[in-house]
Design an enzyme around this catalytic site. Sequence first.
Site, PDB file in Angstrom:
ATOM      1  CG  ASP A   8      37.729  46.773  37.773  1.00 55.02           C
ATOM      2  OD1 ASP A   8      38.957  46.669  37.970  1.00 55.02           O
ATOM      3  OD2 ASP A   8      36.975  45.806  37.610  1.00 55.02           O
ATOM      4  CG  ASP A 129      40.510  39.089  30.263  1.00 54.32           C
ATOM      5  OD1 ASP A 129      41.107  38.894  31.342  1.00 54.32           O
ATOM      6  OD2 ASP A 129      40.606  40.128  29.600  1.00 54.32           O
TER       7      ASP A 129
END
Length: 240
Positions: A8, A129
Amino acid sequence: MILYPAIDLKDGQAVRLVQGEMERVTVFNDDPAAQAREFINSGCEWLHLVDLNGAFAGEPVNAAPVEAILAASTVPAQLGGGIRDMKTIETWIEKGLARVILGTVAVENPDLVREAARAFPGQIAVGIDARGGRVATKGWAEETDVMVTDLARSFEDAGVAAIIYTDILRDGAMKGPNVQATADLARAVSIPVIASGGVSSLDDLIALRDCGVALNGVISGRALYDGALDLGAALATLKA
């Protein structure tokens, strides 16, 4: 099942967040390309990349470290975060990205997902998500009334390569994945499902592997960085 180590990216560094909150950040490596090489040298077959700044900005922000990772990598990589138009999709695929992940636009502009999947067969994934079964967008900052299963089913005929399902409340929290919700989603659609969020031990991987429905893979980040999950042992477990 494929294990996707997560890199990330925030401000050019490899980091992990807790529950997607930018202020709850831990920097794990100042050199994301070196981190990618470390994962590859340990035997991983894919990389999962996220442009965190891009997810909030709505456009690529960490392009330079992503390009450095692609240059250093000998395995395919998938990228999500801030990819919201056809030009950006085309640019990343031309630069060698194996798979583009579309999240926010899957809710706001589903026709783009369909167009991209037609143009780049096997190279477009949908990132879903969710909090409490409802889809969140724009770096998880905005919640919608869209249900996970409804969104996933809407792409059944679109030709997307995979659905990456993240339970936000589990992500980075080291509390284990939402196995039941992941398995329920995988049963509801024919599209391959990749599990994400909360994987923190070999037991978590085994629970996903043995959940009763075949998953394409699982993404893990913090557990690999913290040492709670050994990459070699994890790869062996998923091949067992």
